[in-house]
Design an enzyme around this catalytic site. Structure first.
Site, PDB file in Angstrom:
ATOM      1  N   SER A  59     -46.817 -78.931 -18.403  1.00  7.43           N
ATOM      2  CA  SER A  59     -47.463 -80.243 -18.451  1.00  7.43           C
ATOM      3  C   SER A  59     -48.980 -80.092 -18.447  1.00  7.43           C
ATOM      4  CB  SER A  59     -47.010 -81.109 -17.278  1.00  7.43           C
ATOM      5  OG  SER A  59     -47.272 -80.439 -16.066  1.00  7.43           O
ATOM      6  N   CYS A  60     -49.494 -79.102 -19.204  1.00  7.32           N
ATOM      7  CA  CYS A  60     -50.942 -78.915 -19.297  1.00  7.32           C
ATOM      8  C   CYS A  60     -51.575 -80.196 -19.805  1.00  7.32           C
ATOM      9  CB  CYS A  60     -51.262 -77.770 -20.251  1.00  7.32           C
ATOM     10  SG  CYS A  60     -50.660 -76.196 -19.631  1.00  7.32           S
TER      11      CYS A  60
END
Lengths: 95, 213
Positions: B122-123
């Site tokens: 979930s950068c």
């Protein structure tokens, strides 16, 4: 840190390797050909850092652009659609 | 306690819903986090107050920071150029520290629409936009945004015509992407403050377009 092996505009192919453990090359893009969009810089290898190793020497990281229609044979959209993926040099071969 | 109740914890004549208690068993990683945190504090490496402050600082980051950057880029062509070529410096210029990861700003134009995803985890440009929305972290978004981006965007109410290329950015390593949305027509002469108000979180992920409300 060494010189980057590829330059923007170069055609490259992602290695179709099976790796056990932490990796940053998503499976959907392995084996596909794309074009280097830019050199992002040199970074300690996250695949090593994940195991508390130093990840050195730093590796070149590229943004590689792929044609969606080649990545997904059933892709719904026009020919110009692309996906950019960040890929480390040790995952790339000259296409 | 009132006498007309036959149990001892409801003191009201009317029922109202209560927040469910979250006191189920801890997961493995929750236990691990607590153990590591307590050890770090016990060994004097960090203090409980430092941990609290770090969480507070992270929670204080909001998409308003990104909106300010975008509005300034819309209003000032020289700044926009800098934002696209030297995003870190441009961000710092407005007092927003992009953090240790490298910021990349991608511009939506009449020819290209950009959409950001991180398929592996979930950068997200947290230092600029704060915490990502829940849907950004969902497996459905992460898998579908690369495979059928136009369909996903259409489910969010955004139809991209076929003569505009959709460029998906999979944030797999050390870059963090911020979309510079298109400035809507009819906003000529607006103040930066007024412009910033229409630059929402979703427009900077690329799942929506900025528009006049």
């Amino acid at each position: 840190m060494s010189q980057a092996r590829f330059q923007p505009g170069d055609r490259v192919k992602v290695r179709n390797a099976e790796v056990v453990g932490h990796m940053r090359t998503p499976r959907y893009i392995r084996g596909h050909e794309g074009e280097v969009e830019r050199i992002c810089g040199f970074f300690a290898n996250p695949e090593e850092l994940a195991y508390n190793r130093h990840g050195l020497p730093k590796r070149a990281l590229y943004r590689v652009r792929f044609d969606q229609k080649k990545v997904w044979p059933d892709y719904q959209g026009p020919a110009g659609d692309t996906v950019d993926v960040e890929i480390y040099e040790h995952w790339l071969d000259k296409a | 306690m009132s006498t007309h109740h036959d149990h001892d914890h409801d003191h009201h004549d009317h029922k109202h819903p209560t927040q469910p208690d979250v006191d189920g068993p801890l997961t493995y990683h929750q236990r691990l986090e607590i153990a590591v945190r307590e050890l770090l504090i016990e060994k004097g490496i960090v203090t409980a107050d430092e941990v609290r402050r770090a969480i507070e600082a992270m929670d204080a980051r909001t998409p308003a920071q990104g909106a300010r950057i975008v509005a300034h880029a819309w209003a000032d062509p020289a700044y926009k150029k800098k934002l696209l070529t030297e995003p870190r410096e441009a961000s710092l210029e407005l007092g927003v520290d992009p953090g240790v990861t490298k910021l990349v700003v991608v511009e939506n134009t009449d020819k290209v629409h950009n959409l950001v995803v991180c398929t592996l985890c979930s950068c997200y440009p947290r230092s600029i936009l704060g915490l990502p929305p829940d849907w950004y972290k969902s497996r459905a978004y992460r898998s579908r945004a690369v495979r059928e981006p136009r369909k996903v965007m259409s489910e969010f109410g955004l139809e991209i015509p076929d003569d505009i290329a959709v460029r998906v950015h999979d944030s797999t390593a050390d870059m963090r992407y911020l979309v510079l949305p298109k400035r809507p027509k009819g906003t000529e002469g607006w103040s930066e403050e007024k412009l910033a108000a229409i630059v929402t979180r979703d427009t900077m992920i690329g799942i929506a377009e900025a528009r006049i409300p």
